[in-house]
Design a protein around this motif. Structure first.
Motif, PDB file in Angstrom:
ATOM      1  N   SER A  52      30.839 -39.304  32.540  1.00 57.17           N
ATOM      2  CA  SER A  52      30.584 -38.681  31.234  1.00 57.17           C
ATOM      3  C   SER A  52      29.092 -38.425  31.041  1.00 57.17           C
ATOM      4  CB  SER A  52      31.121 -39.555  30.100  1.00 57.17           C
ATOM      5  OG  SER A  52      30.364 -40.738  29.968  1.00 57.17           O
ATOM      6  N   VAL A  53      28.261 -39.185  31.716  1.00 60.63           N
ATOM      7  CA  VAL A  53      26.813 -38.946  31.673  1.00 60.63           C
ATOM      8  C   VAL A  53      26.439 -37.778  32.581  1.00 60.63           C
ATOM      9  CG1 VAL A  53      24.570 -39.946  32.248  1.00 60.63           C
ATOM     10  CG2 VAL A  53      26.255 -41.309  31.029  1.00 60.63           C
ATOM     11  N   ALA A  54      27.026 -37.730  33.768  1.00 63.35           N
ATOM     12  CA  ALA A  54      26.682 -36.691  34.750  1.00 63.35           C
ATOM     13  C   ALA A  54      27.306 -35.334  34.413  1.00 63.35           C
ATOM     14  CB  ALA A  54      27.129 -37.125  36.143  1.00 63.35           C
ATOM     15  N   GLY A  55      28.466 -35.323  33.801  1.00 66.08           N
ATOM     16  CA  GLY A  55      29.222 -34.090  33.563  1.00 66.08           C
ATOM     17  C   GLY A  55      28.469 -32.981  32.842  1.00 66.08           C
ATOM     18  N   PRO A  56      27.820 -33.247  31.712  1.00 66.39           N
ATOM     19  CA  PRO A  56      27.115 -32.162  31.018  1.00 66.39           C
ATOM     20  C   PRO A  56      26.004 -31.515  31.853  1.00 66.39           C
ATOM     21  CG  PRO A  56      27.418 -34.012  29.550  1.00 66.39           C
ATOM     22  CD  PRO A  56      27.860 -34.471  30.902  1.00 66.39           C
ATOM     23  N   VAL A  57      25.339 -32.299  32.670  1.00 71.70           N
ATOM     24  CA  VAL A  57      24.282 -31.740  33.512  1.00 71.70           C
ATOM     25  C   VAL A  57      24.903 -30.871  34.607  1.00 71.70           C
ATOM     26  CG1 VAL A  57      22.250 -32.276  34.898  1.00 71.70           C
ATOM     27  CG2 VAL A  57      22.867 -33.751  32.999  1.00 71.70           C
ATOM     28  N   TRP A  58      26.063 -31.286  35.116  1.00 67.16           N
ATOM     29  CA  TRP A  58      26.762 -30.483  36.120  1.00 67.16           C
ATOM     30  C   TRP A  58      27.246 -29.166  35.513  1.00 67.16           C
ATOM     31  CZ3 TRP A  58      30.120 -34.956  38.486  1.00 67.16           C
ATOM     32  CH2 TRP A  58      29.293 -35.779  39.248  1.00 67.16           C
ATOM     33  N   ILE A  59      27.651 -29.197  34.261  1.00 66.06           N
ATOM     34  CA  ILE A  59      28.044 -27.953  33.585  1.00 66.06           C
ATOM     35  C   ILE A  59      26.848 -27.014  33.503  1.00 66.06           C
ATOM     36  CG2 ILE A  59      28.795 -26.956  31.383  1.00 66.06           C
ATOM     37  CD1 ILE A  59      30.501 -29.479  30.975  1.00 66.06           C
ATOM     38  N   LEU A  60      25.689 -27.557  33.178  1.00 68.36           N
ATOM     39  CA  LEU A  60      24.467 -26.752  33.136  1.00 68.36           C
ATOM     40  C   LEU A  60      24.197 -26.110  34.497  1.00 68.36           C
ATOM     41  CD1 LEU A  60      21.887 -25.897  31.556  1.00 68.36           C
ATOM     42  CD2 LEU A  60      20.817 -27.928  32.518  1.00 68.36           C
ATOM     43  N   GLY A  61      24.387 -26.857  35.564  1.00 69.21           N
ATOM     44  CA  GLY A  61      24.226 -26.302  36.908  1.00 69.21           C
ATOM     45  C   GLY A  61      25.236 -25.202  37.181  1.00 69.21           C
ATOM     46  N   PRO A  83      19.147 -14.756  41.513  1.00 73.32           N
ATOM     47  CA  PRO A  83      20.200 -15.601  42.093  1.00 73.32           C
ATOM     48  C   PRO A  83      19.641 -16.800  42.868  1.00 73.32           C
ATOM     49  CG  PRO A  83      20.679 -13.305  42.522  1.00 73.32           C
ATOM     50  CD  PRO A  83      19.314 -13.365  41.928  1.00 73.32           C
ATOM     51  N   ALA A  84      18.514 -16.609  43.539  1.00 75.16           N
ATOM     52  CA  ALA A  84      17.910 -17.722  44.275  1.00 75.16           C
ATOM     53  C   ALA A  84      17.471 -18.817  43.309  1.00 75.16           C
ATOM     54  CB  ALA A  84      16.731 -17.226  45.103  1.00 75.16           C
ATOM     55  N   LEU A  85      16.860 -18.425  42.192  1.00 73.52           N
ATOM     56  CA  LEU A  85      16.453 -19.410  41.190  1.00 73.52           C
ATOM     57  C   LEU A  85      17.667 -20.080  40.552  1.00 73.52           C
ATOM     58  CD1 LEU A  85      13.447 -17.647  39.422  1.00 73.52           C
ATOM     59  CD2 LEU A  85      13.389 -19.596  40.981  1.00 73.52           C
ATOM     60  N   GLY A  86      18.722 -19.306  40.313  1.00 75.01           N
ATOM     61  CA  GLY A  86      19.957 -19.889  39.778  1.00 75.01           C
ATOM     62  C   GLY A  86      20.527 -20.939  40.711  1.00 75.01           C
ATOM     63  N   PHE A  87      20.489 -20.646  42.005  1.00 67.95           N
ATOM     64  CA  PHE A  87      20.985 -21.607  42.991  1.00 67.95           C
ATOM     65  C   PHE A  87      20.121 -22.858  43.009  1.00 67.95           C
ATOM     66  CE2 PHE A  87      21.175 -23.338  47.308  1.00 67.95           C
ATOM     67  CZ  PHE A  87      22.537 -23.565  47.408  1.00 67.95           C
ATOM     68  N   ILE A  88      18.806 -22.686  42.954  1.00 65.77           N
ATOM     69  CA  ILE A  88      17.894 -23.835  42.955  1.00 65.77           C
ATOM     70  C   ILE A  88      18.105 -24.687  41.708  1.00 65.77           C
ATOM     71  CG2 ILE A  88      15.453 -24.496  42.791  1.00 65.77           C
ATOM     72  CD1 ILE A  88      14.870 -22.065  44.633  1.00 65.77           C
ATOM     73  N   VAL A  89      18.256 -24.045  40.556  1.00 61.84           N
ATOM     74  CA  VAL A  89      18.501 -24.785  39.313  1.00 61.84           C
ATOM     75  C   VAL A  89      19.821 -25.547  39.406  1.00 61.84           C
ATOM     76  CG1 VAL A  89      19.026 -24.512  36.854  1.00 61.84           C
ATOM     77  CG2 VAL A  89      17.080 -23.315  37.850  1.00 61.84           C
ATOM     78  N   ALA A  93      20.290 -29.475  39.125  1.00 64.09           N
ATOM     79  CA  ALA A  93      21.147 -30.026  38.075  1.00 64.09           C
ATOM     80  C   ALA A  93      22.188 -30.981  38.660  1.00 64.09           C
ATOM     81  CB  ALA A  93      21.830 -28.901  37.301  1.00 64.09           C
ATOM     82  N   VAL A  94      22.753 -30.622  39.788  1.00 62.41           N
ATOM     83  CA  VAL A  94      23.735 -31.512  40.421  1.00 62.41           C
ATOM     84  C   VAL A  94      23.067 -32.815  40.837  1.00 62.41           C
ATOM     85  CG1 VAL A  94      25.218 -31.804  42.436  1.00 62.41           C
ATOM     86  CG2 VAL A  94      25.302 -29.690  41.145  1.00 62.41           C
ATOM     87  N   SER A  95      21.884 -32.731  41.407  1.00 63.56           N
ATOM     88  CA  SER A  95      21.213 -33.957  41.856  1.00 63.56           C
ATOM     89  C   SER A  95      20.743 -34.800  40.675  1.00 63.56           C
ATOM     90  CB  SER A  95      20.054 -33.623  42.788  1.00 63.56           C
ATOM     91  OG  SER A  95      19.059 -32.902  42.105  1.00 63.56           O
ATOM     92  N   VAL A  96      20.219 -34.179  39.636  1.00 62.04           N
ATOM     93  CA  VAL A  96      19.779 -34.931  38.452  1.00 62.04           C
ATOM     94  C   VAL A  96      20.979 -35.558  37.760  1.00 62.04           C
ATOM     95  CG1 VAL A  96      18.800 -34.675  36.138  1.00 62.04           C
ATOM     96  CG2 VAL A  96      17.640 -33.671  38.088  1.00 62.04           C
TER      97      VAL A  96
END
Length: 137
Positions: A52-61, A83-89, A93-96
């Protein structure tokens, strides 16, 4: 490069769905998707709390990937930076999110251990009353 855009869109949908399930505490415990830390796997409550802590950040990614995928469908020239910046973000986001979830699982586990170590609660007022009563006899 329509193929790259479609791949980014598929990954975006997957990340938004996984993040949504995690944020809603509905992500089933499994060995493929989710956090793979020992503390998160100790109990169902720890699994749900960490995700539940990680989920919102994954949605942002996932949203970042979605934006990058949509731009990739029409991109040409310098627009490929988006698109490259979107992929990096999305990767960040997944790692954070995973880092935050793992930390939450660790803290949840520490809290559970502290509850177990504390033992039963003692009513000091009743104990003092009983001691005074015993002294008066």
């Amino acid at each position: 490069m329509v193929a790259l855009g479609v791949i980014l869109l598929i990954l975006a949908v997957a990340l938004v769905v996984i993040g949504g399930l995690a944020a809603a505490r509905k992500l089933p415990g499994n060995n493929v998707i989710g956090l793979r830390v020992e503390e998160a796997r100790k109990s169902r409550e720890a699994w749900e709390f960490a995700h539940s802590v990680a989920g919102p950040v994954w949605i942002l990614g996932g949203v970042a990937l979605l934006f990058g995928g949509l731009v990739a469908l029409i991109a040409h020239g310098w627009m490929w930076i988006i698109p490259a910046l979107g992929f990096i973000v999305a990767v960040l986001a997944v790692s954070v999110g995973a880092n935050m979830g793992a930390r939450a699982a660790f803290l949840f586990d520490q809290n559970e251990k502290a509850k177990e170590a504390a033992g039963p609660a003692v009513d000091l007022t009743a104990l003092r009353r009983a001691a005074r009563k015993a002294d008066n006899k």
